[in-house]
Scaffold this motif. Structure first.
Motif, short mmCIF file in Angstrom:
data_model
loop_
_atom_site.label_atom_id
_atom_site.label_comp_id
_atom_site.label_asym_id
_atom_site.label_seq_id
_atom_site.Cartn_x
_atom_site.Cartn_y
_atom_site.Cartn_z
N ALA A 17 0.82 -1.21 0.00
CA ALA A 17 0.00 0.00 0.00
C ALA A 17 0.85 1.26 0.00
CB ALA A 17 -0.94 0.01 1.21
N VAL A 37 -2.04 3.75 -0.25
CA VAL A 37 -3.30 3.59 -0.97
C VAL A 37 -3.77 2.16 -0.76
CG1 VAL A 37 -4.44 3.64 -3.22
CG2 VAL A 37 -2.61 5.26 -2.72
N VAL A 39 -5.80 -0.49 -2.10
CA VAL A 39 -6.45 -0.85 -3.35
C VAL A 39 -7.72 -1.67 -3.08
CG1 VAL A 39 -6.16 -2.10 -5.53
CG2 VAL A 39 -4.26 -0.79 -4.58
N SER A 42 -11.37 0.41 -2.55
CA SER A 42 -11.70 1.43 -3.54
C SER A 42 -10.66 2.54 -3.59
CB SER A 42 -13.09 2.00 -3.28
OG SER A 42 -14.05 1.00 -3.27
N ARG A 43 -9.41 2.19 -3.43
CA ARG A 43 -8.29 3.11 -3.55
C ARG A 43 -8.35 4.27 -2.56
NH1 ARG A 43 -4.76 2.19 -7.05
NH2 ARG A 43 -4.06 4.32 -7.27
N HIS A 44 -8.62 3.99 -1.32
CA HIS A 44 -8.61 5.00 -0.27
C HIS A 44 -7.19 5.38 0.10
CE1 HIS A 44 -12.85 3.76 0.73
NE2 HIS A 44 -12.92 5.07 0.73
#
Length: 96
Positions: A17, A37, A39, A42-44
């Protein structure tokens, strides 16, 4: 963990991440904070705090779990919410 929703991450997940802990955002007395990030979520964007080795008195794993539970219960509009943690061997990380 005391009825709070905090996710347990593996070190490998957080390493991926943060792209190998590449982008350091800040460094404090207890460790460095990296941009990450998630994945799978939802790519927070997240902040991952990689704690430096602390001098432990007593049971370090138990102390860490207690600390995570306490931090996880704190909710305030001016504070980042704790989303998860990693506690694998000497790797202790917090995900905000």
């Amino acid at each position: 963990m005391l009825g709070i929703r905090i996710r347990s991450f593996t070190f490998k997940e957080l390493e991926q991440a943060t792209n190998g802990f590449k982008e350091e955002l800040d460094r404090g007395a207890f460790g460095a904070v990296y941009k990450g990030v998630l994945v799978s979520d939802s790519r927070h964007l997240v902040a991952v705090k990689k704690l430096d080795k602390l001098m432990a008195v007593g049971e370090p794993d138990e102390d860490f779990q207690t600390e995570v539970a306490a931090i996880g219960q704190i909710q305030h509009k001016n504070l980042a919410r704790l989303l998860g943690f990693c506690n694998e061997g000497s790797n202790q990380l917090l995900v905000y």
